[in-house]
Enzyme design. Structure first.
Site, PDB file in Angstrom:
ATOM      1  N   ARG A 154       1.741  59.466 -38.487  1.00 52.65           N
ATOM      2  CA  ARG A 154       2.388  60.634 -39.090  1.00 52.65           C
ATOM      3  C   ARG A 154       3.723  60.276 -39.743  1.00 52.65           C
ATOM      4  O   ARG A 154       4.010  60.711 -40.857  1.00 52.65           O
ATOM      5  CB  ARG A 154       2.595  61.708 -38.013  1.00 52.65           C
ATOM      6  CG  ARG A 154       1.297  62.302 -37.484  1.00 52.65           C
ATOM      7  CD  ARG A 154       1.576  63.478 -36.567  1.00 52.65           C
ATOM      8  NE  ARG A 154       2.297  63.095 -35.378  1.00 52.65           N
ATOM      9  CZ  ARG A 154       1.725  62.842 -34.200  1.00 52.65           C
ATOM     10  NH1 ARG A 154       0.418  62.936 -34.078  1.00 52.65           N
ATOM     11  NH2 ARG A 154       2.439  62.514 -33.145  1.00 52.65           N
ATOM     12  N   ILE A 155       4.550  59.481 -39.050  1.00 49.99           N
ATOM     13  CA  ILE A 155       5.866  59.155 -39.595  1.00 49.99           C
ATOM     14  C   ILE A 155       5.752  58.082 -40.674  1.00 49.99           C
ATOM     15  O   ILE A 155       6.421  58.147 -41.705  1.00 49.99           O
ATOM     16  CB  ILE A 155       6.819  58.716 -38.467  1.00 49.99           C
ATOM     17  CG1 ILE A 155       7.021  59.872 -37.482  1.00 49.99           C
ATOM     18  CG2 ILE A 155       8.157  58.254 -39.036  1.00 49.99           C
ATOM     19  CD1 ILE A 155       7.845  59.526 -36.266  1.00 49.99           C
ATOM     20  N   ARG A 236       9.705  52.110 -31.156  1.00 49.97           N
ATOM     21  CA  ARG A 236       9.938  51.708 -29.771  1.00 49.97           C
ATOM     22  C   ARG A 236      10.272  50.223 -29.734  1.00 49.97           C
ATOM     23  O   ARG A 236       9.659  49.414 -30.431  1.00 49.97           O
ATOM     24  CB  ARG A 236       8.710  51.975 -28.888  1.00 49.97           C
ATOM     25  CG  ARG A 236       8.398  53.447 -28.636  1.00 49.97           C
ATOM     26  CD  ARG A 236       9.476  54.128 -27.822  1.00 49.97           C
ATOM     27  NE  ARG A 236       9.193  55.531 -27.560  1.00 49.97           N
ATOM     28  CZ  ARG A 236       9.563  56.543 -28.323  1.00 49.97           C
ATOM     29  NH1 ARG A 236      10.237  56.308 -29.448  1.00 49.97           N
ATOM     30  NH2 ARG A 236       9.270  57.782 -27.995  1.00 49.97           N
ATOM     31  N   ASP A 260      17.099  51.746 -33.839  1.00 48.82           N
ATOM     32  CA  ASP A 260      17.439  53.008 -33.169  1.00 48.82           C
ATOM     33  C   ASP A 260      16.899  53.065 -31.737  1.00 48.82           C
ATOM     34  O   ASP A 260      17.159  54.025 -31.024  1.00 48.82           O
ATOM     35  CB  ASP A 260      16.874  54.187 -33.983  1.00 48.82           C
ATOM     36  CG  ASP A 260      17.341  55.545 -33.487  1.00 48.82           C
ATOM     37  OD1 ASP A 260      18.561  55.700 -33.252  1.00 48.82           O
ATOM     38  OD2 ASP A 260      16.499  56.449 -33.323  1.00 48.82           O
ATOM     39  N   GLU A 265      17.240  52.260 -22.050  1.00 49.14           N
ATOM     40  CA  GLU A 265      18.146  53.275 -22.603  1.00 49.14           C
ATOM     41  C   GLU A 265      18.649  54.175 -21.481  1.00 49.14           C
ATOM     42  O   GLU A 265      17.932  54.383 -20.500  1.00 49.14           O
ATOM     43  CB  GLU A 265      17.427  54.102 -23.662  1.00 49.14           C
ATOM     44  CG  GLU A 265      16.969  53.280 -24.864  1.00 49.14           C
ATOM     45  CD  GLU A 265      16.273  54.128 -25.934  1.00 49.14           C
ATOM     46  OE1 GLU A 265      16.235  55.368 -25.779  1.00 49.14           O
ATOM     47  OE2 GLU A 265      15.770  53.557 -26.907  1.00 49.14           O
ATOM     48  N   HIS A 285      19.327  55.922 -30.526  1.00 51.76           N
ATOM     49  CA  HIS A 285      18.055  56.651 -30.421  1.00 51.76           C
ATOM     50  C   HIS A 285      18.235  58.115 -30.831  1.00 51.76           C
ATOM     51  O   HIS A 285      17.983  59.043 -30.043  1.00 51.76           O
ATOM     52  CB  HIS A 285      17.469  56.568 -29.011  1.00 51.76           C
ATOM     53  CG  HIS A 285      15.982  56.806 -29.002  1.00 51.76           C
ATOM     54  ND1 HIS A 285      15.170  56.411 -27.975  1.00 51.76           N
ATOM     55  CD2 HIS A 285      15.166  57.414 -29.921  1.00 51.76           C
ATOM     56  CE1 HIS A 285      13.911  56.758 -28.236  1.00 51.76           C
ATOM     57  NE2 HIS A 285      13.891  57.363 -29.415  1.00 51.76           N
ATOM     58  N   GLY A 287      16.760  59.325 -33.724  1.00 49.56           N
ATOM     59  CA  GLY A 287      15.755  59.658 -34.721  1.00 49.56           C
ATOM     60  C   GLY A 287      15.277  61.090 -34.629  1.00 49.56           C
ATOM     61  O   GLY A 287      15.089  61.764 -35.641  1.00 49.56           O
TER      62      GLY A 287
END
Length: 327
Positions: A154-155, A236, A260, A265, A285, A287
């Site tokens: 999708r992205i 990721r 990102d 994390e 992170h 996004g």
């Protein structure tokens, strides 16, 4: 229901319009991050519904076993951080809207911002100007360069469109079914993975992290990139072979990276290896962290809480639990 929300770093959720959906519940929000099982077990004592912000906290079997009141985990998108088998065994319902067909435009936009920033060395130029230094780097024009979109989901599809709008030559590499979809959409695929990394001026990574994709970008892949190329990862960190990106950047191929996402994390250590490199742009992170995106995401998440509360759960990941779910 007693609802807990974890990892709302900026105390953002209570300011969203959709937060009103939780008005009938007792809501507790934690603004810091904790992963220690003892800490989480104390915090979540008596909680019946747990709202997660993506994959910020790992929910392991040993933790879940210490939460006897927990009935529901509500979140959005993928759930590698949740021990679903343990949830099923313990009678905890997991609801997660997988939002088929709806990309995260906020992540795609950040990807493009990072590509532009890396191509023109924007963070470095801004920092130098504040120190009284004028024009300290020569950037690159994206027009007619080759954008490589690795992963055509999708992205990736949205980012490919952005590349076309900027006059770039767009090349796709992905699984065979995804390459077939890309071809049907009019995109060109590389002849091989090797050619993809050798040919592209910008490589942008867009795929889910599952067992089959873990470490899919190897040291040898990165070594094939041009010395003035850009590597972007807003997906990721686990998609890249551990340690490979830092070593590749130190070796000069690729020339620049924009990242990102990270192995662990949140990253709060200023000596984290990527942060110490001058040829890397690092963002924390963000996004999917926009008000508009969160309104969309948490409308779904809060709707799942309310549906469960009235005995009509939706988007259930482990439907086999429903016959013996905690009441």
């Amino acid at each position: 229901m007693k609802v807990a929300i974890l990892d709302d770093y900026l105390d953002t959720l209570r300011g969203l319009d959709c937060f009103e959906k939780l008005a009938g519940h007792k809501v507790i929000i934690f603004n810091d991050h904790a992963q220690d099982i003892d800490v989480l077990a104390r915090r979540l004592s008596g909680v019946e519904a747990l709202v997660l912000i993506r994959e910020r906290t790992q929910l392991t079997g040993p933790l879940l076993e210490r939460l006897p009141e927990l009935k529901l985990i509500s979140q959005r998108s993928v759930y590698p951080h949740i021990d679903v088998a343990a949830c099923t065994r313990l009678g905890i319902t997991v609801c997660s809207d997988m939002h088929p067909g709806t990309p995260s435009y906020s992540t795609a936009e950040l990807t493009w911002a990072l590509i532009l920033a890396a191509a023109r060395y924007l963070p470095q130029q801004v920092a130098d100007l504040k120190l009284g230094r004028w024009q300290t780097a020569m950037g690159h024009t994206l027009l007619f360069q080759t954008l490589g979109v690795y992963g055509y989901g999708r992205i990736g599809q949205v980012v490919a469109g952005y590349g076309r709008a900027f006059g770039m030559n767009v090349v796709v590499w992905a699984s065979e079914p995804s390459r077939a979809r890309a071809a049907a959409d009019g995109w060109t695929s590389a002849a091989s993975k090797e050619e993809f990394f050798e040919r592209c001026d910008v490589v942008s990574l867009h795929m889910r992290l599952v067992d089959a994709t873990r470490g899919i970008v190897t040291r040898s892949d990165l070594a094939r990139m041009k010395s003035d190329s850009v590597f972007v990862n807003t997906s990721r960190a686990g998609l890249i072979e551990p340690g490979a990106l830092v070593d590749a950047l130190r070796a000069g191929r690729p020339g620049v990276a924009a990242v990102d996402v990270y192995e662990q994390e949140p990253v709060t250590d200023p000596d984290y290896p990527l942060l110490r490199l001058d040829n890397v742009i690092c963002t924390p992170h963000i996004g999917y962290v926009t008000k508009e995106e969160w309104e969309v995401q948490f409308t779904d998440v809060f709707d799942q809480v309310n549906a469960f509360a009235v005995g009509q759960p939706v988007n259930v990941v482990n439907p086999e639990v429903l016959s013996r779910a905690r009441s």
